[in-house]
Design a protein around this motif. Structure first.
Motif, short mmCIF file in Angstrom:
data_model
loop_
_atom_site.label_atom_id
_atom_site.label_comp_id
_atom_site.label_asym_id
_atom_site.label_seq_id
_atom_site.Cartn_x
_atom_site.Cartn_y
_atom_site.Cartn_z
N THR A 1 1.01 -1.15 0.11
CA THR A 1 -0.15 0.13 -0.09
C THR A 1 1.09 1.24 -0.07
O THR A 1 1.61 1.72 1.09
N LEU A 2 1.01 1.91 -1.24
CA LEU A 2 1.71 3.07 -1.43
C LEU A 2 1.61 4.16 -0.38
O LEU A 2 2.42 4.80 0.06
N GLY A 3 0.29 4.15 0.12
CA GLY A 3 0.08 5.46 0.92
C GLY A 3 0.56 5.30 2.27
O GLY A 3 0.81 6.29 2.82
N TYR A 4 1.25 4.15 2.81
CA TYR A 4 1.91 4.12 4.03
C TYR A 4 3.38 4.44 3.73
O TYR A 4 4.26 4.63 4.78
N TYR A 5 3.81 4.71 2.55
CA TYR A 5 5.15 4.91 2.25
C TYR A 5 5.49 6.63 1.94
O TYR A 5 4.67 7.10 0.98
N ALA A 6 6.55 7.03 2.33
CA ALA A 6 6.93 8.16 1.52
C ALA A 6 7.65 7.57 0.17
O ALA A 6 7.82 6.52 -0.18
N ILE A 7 7.37 8.66 -0.96
CA ILE A 7 7.95 8.17 -2.13
C ILE A 7 8.94 9.26 -2.70
O ILE A 7 9.06 10.40 -2.34
N GLY A 8 10.16 8.61 -3.34
CA GLY A 8 11.28 9.60 -3.92
C GLY A 8 11.52 9.22 -5.16
O GLY A 8 11.12 8.13 -5.66
#
Length: 127
Positions: free
Chosen positions: A28-35
């Motif tokens: 679930t991408l929402g739980y992750y910071a994205i770089g």
């Protein structure tokens, strides 16, 4: 299995635009910071931009500030990097990565903090 796939790269003339898409699966991408990172031939990997999880805090490297825009759509498990006013020195392989740091903390472009990486996509800017 967690996976990140970048798309939207290609060849563009100086001054042109591209939108890179980062599609995540298996987590679930929402739980992750994205770089977003990039690596030009013969150069080290450079942190371009990041967006935190939870509150969407954003960072841009000076080299791309006011030209690139990072965003995320957690419902679609997707993130984006809009590249405007591209310059030949923007030519590089661009990578998307996800970092499961604490929610709401400022994101970082320190590569070693990121858990998942895409394979990268080439952006070429001609003069």
């Amino acid at each position: 299995q967690a996976q990140i796939v970048e798309s939207g790269g290609g060849l563009v003339q100086s001054g042109g635009s591209l939108r890179l898409t980062c599609t995540a699966s298996g987590f679930t991408l929402g739980y992750y910071a994205i770089g977003w990172f990039r690596q030009a031939p013969g150069k080290e990997r450079e942190g371009v931009s990041c967006i935190s999880n939870g509150n969407g805090r954003i960072y841009y490297a000076d080299s791309v500030k006011d030209r690139f825009t990072i965003s995320r759509d957690d419902e679609r498990n997707t993130a984006y990097l809009q590249l405007n006013n591209l310059k030949p020195e923007d030519t590089a392989v661009y990578y998307c990565a996800a970092d499961n740091g604490p929610m709401g903390f400022p994101c970082t472009v320190e590569p070693k903090t990121y858990n998942y990486w895409g394979k990268g996509i080439l952006v070429s800017v001609s003069s």
